[in-house]
Enzyme design. Sequence first.
Site, PDB file in Angstrom:
ATOM      1  N   HIS A   1       0.864  -1.185   0.000  1.00 47.50           N
ATOM      2  CA  HIS A   1       0.000   0.000   0.000  1.00 47.50           C
ATOM      3  C   HIS A   1       0.898   1.231   0.000  1.00 47.50           C
ATOM      4  O   HIS A   1       1.942   1.244   0.652  1.00 47.50           O
ATOM      5  CB  HIS A   1      -0.877   0.002   1.261  1.00 47.50           C
TER       6      HIS A   1
ATOM      7  N   VAL B   1       0.334   9.205  -1.178  1.00 48.41           N
ATOM      8  CA  VAL B   1       0.920  10.538  -0.984  1.00 48.41           C
ATOM      9  C   VAL B   1      -0.197  11.555  -1.199  1.00 48.41           C
ATOM     10  O   VAL B   1      -1.029  11.391  -2.089  1.00 48.41           O
ATOM     11  CB  VAL B   1       2.116  10.826  -1.925  1.00 48.41           C
ATOM     12  N   ARG B   2      -0.209  12.593  -0.386  1.00 52.55           N
ATOM     13  CA  ARG B   2      -1.348  13.506  -0.429  1.00 52.55           C
ATOM     14  C   ARG B   2      -0.933  14.921  -0.012  1.00 52.55           C
ATOM     15  O   ARG B   2       0.077  15.123   0.675  1.00 52.55           O
ATOM     16  CB  ARG B   2      -2.470  12.996   0.475  1.00 52.55           C
TER      17      ARG B   2
ATOM     18  N   HIS C   1      12.845  -1.821   3.938  1.00 48.46           N
ATOM     19  CA  HIS C   1      13.188  -0.775   4.907  1.00 48.46           C
ATOM     20  C   HIS C   1      14.463  -0.027   4.525  1.00 48.46           C
ATOM     21  O   HIS C   1      14.581   1.168   4.814  1.00 48.46           O
ATOM     22  CB  HIS C   1      13.285  -1.371   6.310  1.00 48.46           C
TER      23      HIS C   1
ATOM     24  N   HIS D   1      -7.744  -4.033  18.222  1.00 48.44           N
ATOM     25  CA  HIS D   1      -8.656  -5.094  18.654  1.00 48.44           C
ATOM     26  C   HIS D   1      -8.032  -6.482  18.493  1.00 48.44           C
ATOM     27  O   HIS D   1      -8.546  -7.453  19.049  1.00 48.44           O
ATOM     28  CB  HIS D   1      -9.982  -5.006  17.896  1.00 48.44           C
TER      29      HIS D   1
ATOM     30  N   ARG E   1     -15.989   9.326  -3.428  1.00 49.69           N
ATOM     31  CA  ARG E   1     -16.563   8.270  -4.268  1.00 49.69           C
ATOM     32  C   ARG E   1     -16.319   6.920  -3.606  1.00 49.69           C
ATOM     33  O   ARG E   1     -15.185   6.451  -3.500  1.00 49.69           O
ATOM     34  CB  ARG E   1     -15.912   8.317  -5.644  1.00 49.69           C
TER      35      ARG E   1
END
EC number: 1.3.3.3
Length: 299
Positions: free
Chosen positions: A106, A109-110, A145, A175, A260
């Site tokens: 996964h 970038v934002r 890494h 959990h 969406r």
Amino acid sequence: MKPDAHQVKQFLLNLQDTICQQLTAVDGAEFVEDSWQREAGGGGRSRVLRNGGVFEQAGVNFSHVHGEAMPASATAHRPELAGRSFEAMGVSLVVHPHNPYVPTSHANVRFFIAEKPGAEPVWWFGGGFDLTPFYGFEEDAIHWHRTARDLCLPFGEDVYPRYKKWCDDYFYLKHRNEQRGIGGLFFDDLNTPDFDHCFAFMQAVGKGYTDAYLPIVERRKAMAYGERERNFQLYRRGRYVEFNLVWDRGTLFGLQTGGRTESILMSMPPLVRWEYDYQPKDGSPEAALSEFIKVRDWV
């Protein structure tokens, strides 16, 4: 330098193109694109590769949404954002391979900017990448890494340890009392020392993802596997679903902002299974995973 949202958007569109091309080169199958518009403002390009030669499903999503007011998920821990218009843009992707010996990966970038007349803009970058193996190989974890560490080094020696720890802390299923995988990098709220520095780091993370992941795919994609490995892969994918629906801030933000739904849930594995009180056999490779994904220093 003043934040340049247009420059960030162009980088993100190009990054989506590049990653899709790189994944297609490994797999052989093409992505199908679905362009969409958001009624409240903005839109995006969702691209999905299904049932390829290597990847069962790979989704690479670009989105750029904007609005006149911030959603509750964003203002809860940033009250200064109330009353500001906002723009949020990013590339988010998840790759679910066929072969259980190839890990799921996964990356995201934002960029976020909130403005109001007469005030300085509030902006930040976020992102990272993380790896979720079903069968642990030390050389893969070290390579993953090491690539993360090396891309961080030009930005300071403390950057990799800080963002590795943040990743370990974030991708944790409370959990279940276990990590989602072996981590990688996670950063958010990055806005110092200045826009250029932060943008350069976000670009390095975006470009570094395939450097970290594709050599592992090439190393593992032809390994023989059977029904036992496939069943374990499907069982462990359940943890992925649990994390995304219960703990992931990005999923909650997307759903609360009227994003969406198909694109937000594109990260879900195409097939998954749960089994009540499943316990792997002592001494089996499946049993070894719980130890392998415990937090440690890989480099």
